[in-house]
Design a protein around this motif. Structure first.
Motif, PDB file in Angstrom:
ATOM      1  N   LEU A  64      24.680  44.795   3.652  1.00 18.08           N
ATOM      2  CA  LEU A  64      24.437  43.711   4.611  1.00 18.08           C
ATOM      3  C   LEU A  64      24.243  44.255   6.018  1.00 18.08           C
ATOM      4  O   LEU A  64      23.410  43.749   6.774  1.00 18.08           O
ATOM      5  N   ARG A  65      25.002  45.278   6.379  1.00 15.46           N
ATOM      6  CA  ARG A  65      24.834  45.877   7.711  1.00 15.46           C
ATOM      7  C   ARG A  65      23.446  46.488   7.848  1.00 15.46           C
ATOM      8  O   ARG A  65      22.739  46.240   8.824  1.00 15.46           O
ATOM      9  N   ASN A  66      23.063  47.301   6.876  1.00 13.82           N
ATOM     10  CA  ASN A  66      21.772  47.987   6.946  1.00 13.82           C
ATOM     11  C   ASN A  66      20.600  47.022   6.925  1.00 13.82           C
ATOM     12  O   ASN A  66      19.636  47.170   7.686  1.00 13.82           O
ATOM     13  N   GLY A  67      20.684  46.035   6.045  1.00 11.32           N
ATOM     14  CA  GLY A  67      19.520  45.183   5.806  1.00 11.32           C
ATOM     15  C   GLY A  67      19.393  43.995   6.728  1.00 11.32           C
ATOM     16  O   GLY A  67      18.277  43.502   6.958  1.00 11.32           O
ATOM     17  N   PHE A  68      20.517  43.518   7.272  1.00 10.31           N
ATOM     18  CA  PHE A  68      20.433  42.278   8.051  1.00 10.31           C
ATOM     19  C   PHE A  68      21.233  42.325   9.350  1.00 10.31           C
ATOM     20  O   PHE A  68      20.712  42.036  10.430  1.00 10.31           O
ATOM     21  N   LEU A  69      22.501  42.688   9.268  1.00 11.17           N
ATOM     22  CA  LEU A  69      23.388  42.515  10.421  1.00 11.17           C
ATOM     23  C   LEU A  69      23.029  43.418  11.586  1.00 11.17           C
ATOM     24  O   LEU A  69      23.129  43.006  12.752  1.00 11.17           O
ATOM     25  N   HIS A  70      22.633  44.649  11.324  1.00 11.20           N
ATOM     26  CA  HIS A  70      22.285  45.568  12.411  1.00 11.20           C
ATOM     27  C   HIS A  70      21.137  44.992  13.251  1.00 11.20           C
ATOM     28  O   HIS A  70      21.191  44.987  14.480  1.00 11.20           O
ATOM     29  N   LYS A  71      20.134  44.481  12.565  1.00 11.85           N
ATOM     30  CA  LYS A  71      18.984  43.913  13.284  1.00 11.85           C
ATOM     31  C   LYS A  71      19.363  42.615  13.993  1.00 11.85           C
ATOM     32  O   LYS A  71      19.069  42.432  15.182  1.00 11.85           O
ATOM     33  N   ALA A  72      20.056  41.722  13.270  1.00 11.35           N
ATOM     34  CA  ALA A  72      20.343  40.400  13.832  1.00 11.35           C
ATOM     35  C   ALA A  72      21.355  40.463  14.971  1.00 11.35           C
ATOM     36  O   ALA A  72      21.195  39.789  15.999  1.00 11.35           O
ATOM     37  N   ILE A  73      22.399  41.266  14.829  1.00 11.46           N
ATOM     38  CA  ILE A  73      23.483  41.250  15.806  1.00 11.46           C
ATOM     39  C   ILE A  73      23.267  42.275  16.914  1.00 11.46           C
ATOM     40  O   ILE A  73      23.511  41.988  18.092  1.00 11.46           O
ATOM     41  N   ARG A  74      22.785  43.471  16.562  1.00 10.80           N
ATOM     42  CA  ARG A  74      22.630  44.502  17.584  1.00 10.80           C
ATOM     43  C   ARG A  74      21.259  44.452  18.246  1.00 10.80           C
ATOM     44  O   ARG A  74      21.145  44.296  19.457  1.00 10.80           O
ATOM     45  N   GLU A  75      20.212  44.570  17.435  1.00 12.83           N
ATOM     46  CA  GLU A  75      18.865  44.663  18.005  1.00 12.83           C
ATOM     47  C   GLU A  75      18.423  43.356  18.643  1.00 12.83           C
ATOM     48  O   GLU A  75      17.929  43.340  19.778  1.00 12.83           O
ATOM     49  N   GLN A  76      18.589  42.254  17.915  1.00 11.95           N
ATOM     50  CA  GLN A  76      18.117  40.977  18.432  1.00 11.95           C
ATOM     51  C   GLN A  76      19.189  40.251  19.244  1.00 11.95           C
ATOM     52  O   GLN A  76      18.892  39.610  20.252  1.00 11.95           O
ATOM     53  N   GLY A  77      20.444  40.375  18.814  1.00 12.62           N
ATOM     54  CA  GLY A  77      21.526  39.673  19.510  1.00 12.62           C
ATOM     55  C   GLY A  77      22.036  40.405  20.733  1.00 12.62           C
ATOM     56  O   GLY A  77      22.636  39.794  21.608  1.00 12.62           O
ATOM     57  N   GLY A  78      21.836  41.742  20.778  1.00 17.34           N
ATOM     58  CA  GLY A  78      22.244  42.506  21.950  1.00 17.34           C
ATOM     59  C   GLY A  78      23.666  43.016  21.929  1.00 17.34           C
ATOM     60  O   GLY A  78      24.125  43.626  22.903  1.00 17.34           O
ATOM     61  N   ALA A  79      24.411  42.795  20.832  1.00 16.90           N
ATOM     62  CA  ALA A  79      25.774  43.328  20.752  1.00 16.90           C
ATOM     63  C   ALA A  79      25.723  44.839  20.603  1.00 16.90           C
ATOM     64  O   ALA A  79      24.729  45.404  20.120  1.00 16.90           O
ATOM     65  N   TYR A  80      26.804  45.502  20.992  1.00 15.14           N
ATOM     66  CA  TYR A  80      26.856  46.955  20.824  1.00 15.14           C
ATOM     67  C   TYR A  80      26.961  47.325  19.354  1.00 15.14           C
ATOM     68  O   TYR A  80      26.483  48.379  18.938  1.00 15.14           O
ATOM     69  N   GLY A  81      27.572  46.475  18.548  1.00 15.47           N
ATOM     70  CA  GLY A  81      27.673  46.777  17.126  1.00 15.47           C
ATOM     71  C   GLY A  81      28.027  45.551  16.323  1.00 15.47           C
ATOM     72  O   GLY A  81      28.471  44.528  16.846  1.00 15.47           O
ATOM     73  N   GLY A  82      27.809  45.654  15.019  1.00 12.26           N
ATOM     74  CA  GLY A  82      28.151  44.574  14.104  1.00 12.26           C
ATOM     75  C   GLY A  82      28.033  45.063  12.677  1.00 12.26           C
ATOM     76  O   GLY A  82      27.305  46.016  12.408  1.00 12.26           O
ATOM     77  N   GLY A  83      28.782  44.444  11.772  1.00 14.74           N
ATOM     78  CA  GLY A  83      28.718  44.891  10.389  1.00 14.74           C
ATOM     79  C   GLY A  83      29.628  44.077   9.504  1.00 14.74           C
ATOM     80  O   GLY A  83      30.060  42.970   9.851  1.00 14.74           O
ATOM     81  N   ALA A  84      29.929  44.656   8.341  1.00 12.25           N
ATOM     82  CA  ALA A  84      30.784  43.995   7.364  1.00 12.25           C
ATOM     83  C   ALA A  84      31.450  45.059   6.515  1.00 12.25           C
ATOM     84  O   ALA A  84      30.919  46.165   6.346  1.00 12.25           O
ATOM     85  N   SER A  85      32.631  44.732   5.969  1.00  6.82           N
ATOM     86  CA  SER A  85      33.338  45.691   5.128  1.00  6.82           C
ATOM     87  C   SER A  85      34.329  44.968   4.234  1.00  6.82           C
ATOM     88  O   SER A  85      34.818  43.883   4.578  1.00  6.82           O
ATOM     89  N   GLN A  86      34.615  45.587   3.117  1.00  3.79           N
ATOM     90  CA  GLN A  86      35.640  45.107   2.206  1.00  3.79           C
ATOM     91  C   GLN A  86      36.932  45.870   2.483  1.00  3.79           C
ATOM     92  O   GLN A  86      36.959  47.096   2.461  1.00  3.79           O
TER      93      GLN A  86
END
Length: 973
Positions: A821-843
């Motif tokens: 999810l981080r590689n395919g969606f969250l990195h682009k949506a939260i960091r690149e487009q949203g402008g956050a320094y980082g974002g992701g998901a983990s179990q």
């Protein structure tokens, strides 16, 4: 005797080679003939090879040009013209470390890998990224800053600043410690590059133009201005062949040198008063008072070691003269986080002070510090305390690190400051001769007296800074930014408005385009070791106690632990458990008070500490295993004294030093309060997961946001003597219970010493047979929808979903799902487009929780929606094999992370203790490698249901209405 020939590429000149026996490495130095590029190779019998290239970067303003360039250089290069090769390679690699750093006067690009093919791939990408970067204007707009309308296609909507570094630095500068450091250096360095914020001041970042970025790249990112540094068992010649073929043959030598000028010195000390934004109601005693001195050159090893020794003598522990007065002073709540020697810049600086002071305490604090230094000059320091400080320098030199950074990278970073300032990095690594000289120096009874006078008391380049809280700054700063944007918008022509809209469209198009990842090199699952790493150990029953020892290379150090089963604890005792583990080694024992114990520790140990661990069982997260561990390390020659120290601490601990306990609570409170801006995502995830199971709830209550609130309440309550005495009694009772349960021993060291070490350790400790008082937690489930308010320019968002225990077959695909999810969606949506320094998901299998997060985020509601959108994207999209393989590679890379030999032994021992044995770890590895896309969709559909989501955000007080509209319960931190 014939000297071994050092092979090297003919384009390089061999300068010298030196064996460093204490580190078991050969340091080889070379210079590239045509460009003057420096190559320092640390030849070691290590399969983990490390590369770093550093450029001297010397900004002359606070626009963050070096920092933004570090980001932008990694966004595509001549050979790899894809949008994001750096993050794409993190998914196609088995690296043990991969990053980029911007320091105050250098920018570095390091990586490490245990796999030769992977190392070669990363070297290829890094060299091209650094020396042949494309620097696309859209990447500058994304990573640095840009103007964009709040509704990107509507020029009538408000104008905003956006950009990853812009938001990163808003978050970084929300930290009081960061503001304190930047304010100190602004005045300590009135004319040199350190006067400026190399990361970028959010108010100055928008002043940087794309043309200035490109100009800075052209003048700084050149081999003549570079230092190449390598570590491991790949030869210098092999490295140089790659450097020459891919980079160096394309460049000629620069006709100028990039360097930091010496700072102009003050002729008299100065006092400064500034302010920082603070909107909490408890603004009393929130002033920071810090003194700072500018010393000699960091490239002068003699000056550096003398300054390090003096800093250690004055500040290393609670028994040292300066630290003692700072901890016990009534002028503040505790020592400032700015205490110690900074040797990371061209010139050394020494800092000390207090936090939690009254607004008018500056003169009193300055007098306190200067009087203490006067006393050192007048009375001197006991010889045994000076020798203890030197002992700590030796131990630090010998210890093999590698549990946060790879060991080879730690050595490289140690040498980097000297290399970038054209000093002698070899001497900085080989301290034996210099330490021997210091041993001779300290025989002079006036040595420390004269050093204190020379470096501090008679040094006029000194500042005293008072940094005071101010509740109007944030409002004024926000208003100034809004006014600036409004002025810009009012002056925009139609063409300029259309250009902003067009840029937003172009950037979104670029962010959404699918680049051909196939042009990048990669490893595959065929390159992944199929077996889980194990380390040989032996467990024996010795009388009443069990001991496990790991024979491994520790470079002359021994590590030992006494592990007790955690007893049953009520919530009150659970709450003070982290206070107990923090305080125990800071208090007295037997007939020694805490100052005498601190001196004893410094003279024989590299440190003793206590920690607790509570984990869900592998088959059921609602049942836990729990331990408290008493840990120590020392040079081999001090194993017996270390054992005596640990035994005395555990058997004779004193909790009657009430004033000391009060000091420690105040220090812990300050440390926890300062942790929010640096670890906000972790704290938000703990809060979101706190309703999923009892162990997660306990973590949140004692170590998370609720734990911060609890320590603030406790710090206030123990102003009453009766409450303080009651706390001391509780800590004493808790200690008695923790040390009365069944226990076992862990011993890690070099094989030839273990038998003798074992006899000493077993002779000092025995185990209780009490097994009836086992720690347990009642099952806990609660829906969480919370917003935590504090002082912050950015947000931290988290969602958590209940999942499964570690042994469950779905745990592995859930772990892989986080990376997918981080590689395919969250990195682009939260960091690149949203402008956050980082974002992701983990179990988090320990608590059976799947967690989404964002870090230093300008958005709130949109990010929470993006967490949901990520799941929708996963389920509605047909995914190929490549993204799956990349997510699995990332998972394996995190499992096989870099560790020191002792660190690995400790991790494996404690994993076994909590039921994560080799068979479990091997099964998990096999399940990870066997995960399919169908598995990812199945577990997402099963566990990531919207009605199961728990939400927690950390945000500023000014966002109260926003989070209330989201239906979140508001809690003030």
């Amino acid at each position: 005797m014939t000297q071994k020939v050092t092979l090297h590429h003919p384009a390089f000149k061999f300068i010298r080679q030196q064996h460093i026996s204490s580190l078991n490495i050969d340091v080889q130095e070379f210079e590239h003939s045509a460009t003057g590029a420096q190559h320092i190779h640390l030849a070691a019998a290590s399969e983990e090879n490390v590369f770093l290239v550093a450029l001297r970067t010397v900004p002359k303003d606070s626009t963050g040009v070096a920092h933004i360039l570090e980001h932008t250089a990694l966004c595509g290069s001549q050979k790899y013209p894809v949008r994001d090769p750096f993050f794409m390679m993190t998914r196609r690699s088995l690296n043990t470390f991969m990053n980029a750093f911007t320091s105050s006067d250098w920018t570095a690009y390091p990586f490490a890998s245990l796999n030769r093919k992977d190392f070669s791939n990363l070297l290829d990408v890094y060299l091209d990224a650094v020396f042949f970067s494309r620097l696309d204007p859209l990447d500058f707009a994304q990573e640095g800053h840009r103007l964009e309308f709040a509704e990107p296609e509507n020029p009538e909507s408000p104008l905003m600043y956006k950009g990853v570094v812009f938001n990163e630095m808003k978050g970084a500068m929300s930290s009081v410690s960061s503001q304190l450091w930047q304010t100190l250096t602004k005045h300590l360095f009135p004319t040199s590059t350190y006067h400026y914020n190399s990361g970028g001041d959010p108010e100055s970042i928008p002043d940087l133009t794309y043309e200035q970025l490109v100009a800075f790249y052209r003048t700084h990112y050149h081999p003549s201005n570079a230092v190449f540094m390598t570590f491991g068992d790949i030869s210098a010649e092999d490295h140089q062949t790659r450097f020459q073929e891919q980079v160096l043959q394309h460049f000629n030598k620069l006709d100028y040198k990039v360097s930091v000028e010496d700072e102009k010195r003050y002729y008299a000390p100065i006092r400064v008063q500034e302010a920082y934004p603070y909107n909490d109601p408890d603004a009393e005693r929130k002033t920071h008072v810090v003194m700072a001195w500018l010393l000699g050159k960091s490239t002068n090893l003699r000056d550096t070691l003398r300054a390090q020794l003096l800093s250690s003598i004055l500040l290393d522990n609670s028994a040292t003269p300066l630290m003692h007065v700072l901890e016990s002073s009534e002028y503040g709540n505790g020592p400032s986080p700015m205490c110690g020697l900074d040797d990371s810049q061209r010139e050394l600086s020494f800092l000390c002070g207090l936090e939690g002071c009254d607004r008018n305490a500056s003169e009193d604090v300055e007098t306190l510090i200067l009087k203490t230094l006067d006393k050192v000059v007048l009375e001197g320091i006991p010889q045994e305390d000076i020798e203890s400080a030197l002992h700590q320098l030796e131990l630090h030199q010998r210890e093999i690190g590698g549990d946060s950074y790879p060991y080879g990278l730690q050595l490289i970073l140690t040498a980097l400051t000297a290399a970038t300032h054209r000093g002698d990095p070899v001497r900085l690594l080989d301290l034996e001769a210099s330490l021997a000289q210091l041993r001779e120096d300290i025989k002079d009874p006036d040595f420390v007296k004269n050093l204190t006078r020379e470096l501090l008391l008679d040094n006029p380049h000194r500042i005293t800074l008072a940094l005071q809280p101010n509740d109007a700054i944030k409002t004024r700063r926000d208003a100034a930014e809004a006014a600036r944007l409004a002025d810009i918008k009012a002056g925009l022509s139609e063409d300029e408005k259309n250009a902003i809209v067009a840029q937003a469209k172009a950037l979104k198009h670029r962010q959404n385009q699918e680049d051909d990842a196939g042009i990048l090199p990669k490893v595959t699952l065929a390159d992944v070791p199929k077996g889980e790493v194990d380390v040989s150990s032996e467990t024996r029953e010795r009388g009443s106690i069990k001991i496990t020892h790991f024979p491994t290379g520790t470079n002359g150090l021994v590590y030992q632990q006494v592990i007790h089963a955690l007893p049953a604890l009520d919530e009150d005792n659970q709450q003070i458990l982290p206070l107990y583990t923090s305080c125990l080694t800071e208090l007295g024992a037997g007939n020694r008070d805490y100052l005498q114990m601190q001196k004893w520790q410094a003279s024989v140990a590299g440190g003793i500490n206590v920690f607790s661990s509570v984990r869900g069982r592998v088959d059921n997260v609602h049942e836990v295993s729990a331990y408290v561990t008493y840990s120590g390390k020392a040079l081999n020659r001090n194993q017996k004294p270390l054992t005596e120290l640990m035994a005395t601490t555990m058997a004779e601990a004193r909790f009657d030093e009430h004033v000391r306990i009060k000091e420690l609570v105040a220090q812990i409170r300050a440390h926890k309060e300062q942790s929010v801006t640096g670890n906000g995502h972790g704290l938000a995830m703990l809060a979101a997961a706190s309703g999923i199971c009892a162990s997660a709830n306990m973590s949140h209550r004692v170590s998370g946001l609720e734990g911060i609130r609890a320590i603030k309440r406790l710090d206030k309550a123990i102003n009453e003597d009766a409450a303080l005495a009651q706390l001391a009694e509780k800590l004493a009772a808790l200690h008695q219970r923790c040390t009365s349960t069944a226990s076992e021993l862990l011993l890690i060291g070099e094989d030839e010493f273990l038998e003798d070490f074992e006899s000493t350790l077993v002779g000092a400790f025995s185990s209780s047979q009490n097994t009836n008082d086992a720690f347990a937690l009642p099952e806990h489930k609660q829906a969480i929808q919370q917003a935590w308010l504090t002082n912050s320019q950015v947000h931290f968002c988290a969602k958590a979903f209940p999942t499964v225990a570690p042994e469950h077959a779905d745990a592995a695909p859930l772990i892989v799902l986080g990376g997918f999810l981080r590689n395919g969606f969250l990195h682009k949506a939260i960091r690149e487009q949203g402008g956050a320094y980082g974002g992701g998901a983990s179990q988090d299998s320990n608590s059976g929780a799947f967690r989404f997060y964002s870090y230093r985020d300008p958005r709130l509601a949109e990010t929470l929606s993006d967490f949901d959108n990520a799941v929708e994207w996963l389920l509605s999209t047909n995914h190929g094999y490549q993204p799956l393989e990349e997510a699995i590679l990332g998972t394996i890379s995190s499992i096989d992370k870099s560790e020191s030999p002792a660190g690995r032994a400790k991790r494996l021992f404690h994993s076994e203790l909590h039921g994560r044995n080799h068979a479990f770890r091997q099964q998990l590895r096999e399940r990870v490698l066997a995960t399919t896309v169908d598995d990812l969709k199945r577990v997402a559909q099963t566990y990531l249901q919207p009605d199961q989501a728990n939400t927690a955000v950390i945000t500023d007080f000014s966002s109260r209405e926003t989070v209330a509209a989201l239906g979140l319960d508001i809690i003030e931190l």
